[in-house]
Design a protein around this motif. Sequence first.
Motif, PDB file in Angstrom:
ATOM      1  N   TRP A 427       0.807  -1.156  -0.031  1.00 49.96           N
ATOM      2  CA  TRP A 427       0.108   0.079  -0.009  1.00 49.96           C
ATOM      3  C   TRP A 427       0.747   1.362  -0.023  1.00 49.96           C
ATOM      4  O   TRP A 427       2.114   1.121   0.485  1.00 49.96           O
ATOM      5  N   GLU A 428       0.382   2.244  -0.456  1.00 51.75           N
ATOM      6  CA  GLU A 428       1.201   3.465  -0.520  1.00 51.75           C
ATOM      7  C   GLU A 428       0.835   4.304   0.745  1.00 51.75           C
ATOM      8  O   GLU A 428      -0.293   4.361   1.150  1.00 51.75           O
ATOM      9  N   THR A 429       1.757   5.200   1.152  1.00 51.87           N
ATOM     10  CA  THR A 429       1.662   5.989   2.192  1.00 51.87           C
ATOM     11  C   THR A 429       0.450   6.961   2.065  1.00 51.87           C
ATOM     12  O   THR A 429      -0.232   7.469   3.086  1.00 51.87           O
ATOM     13  N   ASP A 430       0.460   7.353   0.868  1.00 50.44           N
ATOM     14  CA  ASP A 430      -0.634   8.573   0.567  1.00 50.44           C
ATOM     15  C   ASP A 430      -2.012   7.704  -0.146  1.00 50.44           C
ATOM     16  O   ASP A 430      -2.451   8.298  -1.178  1.00 50.44           O
ATOM     17  N   HIS A 431      -2.190   6.643   0.244  1.00 44.80           N
ATOM     18  CA  HIS A 431      -3.476   5.769  -0.095  1.00 44.80           C
ATOM     19  C   HIS A 431      -4.738   6.677  -0.115  1.00 44.80           C
ATOM     20  O   HIS A 431      -4.886   7.477   1.243  1.00 44.80           O
ATOM     21  N   GLN A 432      -5.454   6.656  -1.036  1.00 40.63           N
ATOM     22  CA  GLN A 432      -6.778   7.371  -1.177  1.00 40.63           C
ATOM     23  C   GLN A 432      -7.878   6.294  -1.379  1.00 40.63           C
ATOM     24  O   GLN A 432      -7.572   5.386  -2.118  1.00 40.63           O
ATOM     25  N   GLY A 433      -9.106   6.703  -0.884  1.00 45.41           N
ATOM     26  CA  GLY A 433     -10.031   6.016  -1.200  1.00 45.41           C
ATOM     27  C   GLY A 433     -10.406   4.643  -0.118  1.00 45.41           C
ATOM     28  O   GLY A 433      -9.659   4.792   0.888  1.00 45.41           O
ATOM     29  N   PRO A 434     -11.489   3.723  -0.360  1.00 45.50           N
ATOM     30  CA  PRO A 434     -11.502   2.510   0.432  1.00 45.50           C
ATOM     31  C   PRO A 434     -10.231   1.770   0.681  1.00 45.50           C
ATOM     32  O   PRO A 434      -9.299   1.866  -0.311  1.00 45.50           O
ATOM     33  N   ALA A 435     -10.375   1.298   1.977  1.00 40.95           N
ATOM     34  CA  ALA A 435      -9.083   0.403   1.961  1.00 40.95           C
ATOM     35  C   ALA A 435      -8.973  -0.642   1.293  1.00 40.95           C
ATOM     36  O   ALA A 435     -10.031  -1.272   0.982  1.00 40.95           O
ATOM     37  N   PRO A 436      -7.964  -1.381   1.001  1.00 47.65           N
ATOM     38  CA  PRO A 436      -7.766  -2.419   0.145  1.00 47.65           C
ATOM     39  C   PRO A 436      -8.466  -3.699   0.961  1.00 47.65           C
ATOM     40  O   PRO A 436      -8.625  -3.929   2.109  1.00 47.65           O
ATOM     41  N   ARG A 437      -8.740  -4.805   0.268  1.00 45.77           N
ATOM     42  CA  ARG A 437      -9.270  -5.761   0.611  1.00 45.77           C
ATOM     43  C   ARG A 437      -8.281  -6.726   0.714  1.00 45.77           C
ATOM     44  O   ARG A 437      -7.886  -7.486  -0.214  1.00 45.77           O
ATOM     45  N   TYR A 438      -7.849  -7.190   1.884  1.00 46.40           N
ATOM     46  CA  TYR A 438      -6.800  -8.346   2.277  1.00 46.40           C
ATOM     47  C   TYR A 438      -7.113  -9.494   2.950  1.00 46.40           C
ATOM     48  O   TYR A 438      -8.119  -9.336   4.000  1.00 46.40           O
ATOM     49  N   ASP A 439      -7.039 -10.665   3.067  1.00 48.90           N
ATOM     50  CA  ASP A 439      -7.248 -11.707   3.790  1.00 48.90           C
ATOM     51  C   ASP A 439      -6.338 -11.706   4.875  1.00 48.90           C
ATOM     52  O   ASP A 439      -5.274 -11.080   4.683  1.00 48.90           O
ATOM     53  N   TYR A 440      -6.572 -12.568   5.893  1.00 52.31           N
ATOM     54  CA  TYR A 440      -5.601 -12.751   6.983  1.00 52.31           C
ATOM     55  C   TYR A 440      -4.331 -13.236   6.455  1.00 52.31           C
ATOM     56  O   TYR A 440      -4.595 -14.280   5.406  1.00 52.31           O
ATOM     57  N   PRO A 441      -3.358 -12.479   6.699  1.00 44.72           N
ATOM     58  CA  PRO A 441      -1.945 -12.806   5.956  1.00 44.72           C
ATOM     59  C   PRO A 441      -1.277 -14.252   6.308  1.00 44.72           C
ATOM     60  O   PRO A 441      -0.158 -14.672   5.825  1.00 44.72           O
TER      61      PRO A 441
END
Length: 624
Positions: A427-441
């Motif tokens: 992810w980028e530090t300046d991420h904009q918009g909805p949070a990404p969808r990640y599964d439990y890692p």
Amino acid sequence: MEELSPLLRLTPLVRRRIYCFVGVASWDPLAPHKFDLHGRDTGVTEQPKASTFHGLLLSCRVIYTEAAALLYSANRFVLHYAHAHAHVAGPGLSEPPEPLAPLFALTAASLASLTSLTIVLNQASCHHHFGFAGYYSSCCLDRNDTGPGLVASWLCERHHAGAHRLPLLAPPSPVEPKGDGDDTDTDTNSDNDAQYAAAQLLLAVWHSAAARLSHITSGRLDLGLVCDIDPQHERALEVARSVITPLTLIPRLRDLYIRLCKTIDPRLQRVAQDAVSQVLRIPAAPYSRPPTRTTLTSLPRELRLRILEYTDLITPSREVTWSRQDRGYVIFYRDSEQSAPDRKYRQQFSPCLSSQLARTFIGCFCRRRHTAFSRTCTCWAPPGPALFLVCRSLCQDAQLTFFSGNHFIIHDYKADPSWEVPFLGRWETDHQGPAPRYDYPSERFAASQFLREVIPRHCLAYLHFLELVFPPYLPHSWPRAGQPAMQDWLATVDWLQDKINAPGLTIRLVGADVSCFSPDVYKTTITIADAEAITRSYEELWGSLKPLADNGLARFYAHFPCPWQFFGTSRNYLKRWKWLKAQRQVLKERAERLVMGDRYEELYANGREEPHESFWTWTHYAQA
């Protein structure tokens, strides 16, 4: 008669201020400058470069003598064996005649003025003399199940480029499988001989450099020596002893720091510790023959256990943290709420990183992180194997003392930096918009790995307090029913039933809150569906411990952040503080009632209170 330089007509105090102004020395004697003797940039932006005062040193012999004495006495210096070969080759350019040539270039007077020198013969991880990256006390290139820390990796690439080397004696590349008819043993022996020959060349250079240090002033120099060796090599112990042998050629040092391996190896650790004691002439404790044949093992077990409580088996805070990212035990410190006598005792075990930063960090010689020894490292480290190998009965007593006398906190965080959460994707530090969808890692919980692989099976019954911590995750990253990690955890709980002493065990389940250091992607606005998904994940975690409570679990506590704190307008957390605090309490009671059932009221019966929050929680700003 030659006229005296105008600078030399000034008083010594004024001249010193001028020297400080141009960068020969720091204005603050407690924060000296750091210089690389090979002239490489140390990345410390707040200090001047050596080029700014180089002309002053060349102005005249008298000024050079005075300024050089200040330069080498008031600053810290580092010398890297590898830096001699780091310049760009070209026509007419040749390798320097000696990898540690800058040391031979110093005059006898300059050597006599030296107060701090670190010689890095070989480093397999960051040694932290570059800029503010020295804040990190573990190697920034360490890998873990969820990937490298983003911030640490960026710092390493920026400040430590070219500083990492393979351990001395390590093979240059993984050994590839041989086909039929290949003489694998012969090739392996040839590789070992080549590595040993290269090590001998380095040691010969170091021996000459140590002879050069015979010009230092006795009792004045703090010397650091770094030579990371591959502990798996058959000649590792021999080479380690050869590394410390030249120290006998050097006059008495004020202090000595030795590091012989990036990781911890008991054999090399003993070599480092003995070398420091011998060089600094630290007298061994006098031995007196006991009046009788009474030994520790001949004492009653109750007395043996009481004695073992005064060893490193019991940490200063009676808390031990196990981190999956670091794969090891650590402890955390908090002194603000301790009484004065207790605070004085606990400060004896304060992290060496903190104590060294206070007097300018010179490199990592921490015995908890490396095979290293210095008198300034007071970090608690897990007890070594010596105590556990005396005899079977003493080993069992030591295990009982360690696992029953401490609270164990299990989590996925790194120990340092303490706020770095597990990696969940790019992810980028300046991420904009909805949070990404990640599964439990991961396919396993850290708690499952700890209970099944770290603790000896027969020691599970000794546990008295277990705190299982889940870092903050994005809404769909929390473990859910049916996922491999949850299935594995349910199997682990079932496996634990007949191995723990449930009536003597307290479990605290914690969902760590975000902090001011958490990446912004964890603080983005969530939807109602996201909050409900997080709540369902909470319930799965709570319900997973119900079988242990049915089997007689002594006590259970839960602390989870309210998933609604980032719903709606972002960053309105403080405005809704009271409401969110009440919701956290509702979640807490809901979880504890779900697990303990009818025994919930017993948790706080007769004035009982929940055990205080762990020092880890305070350190990580995990609870709001």
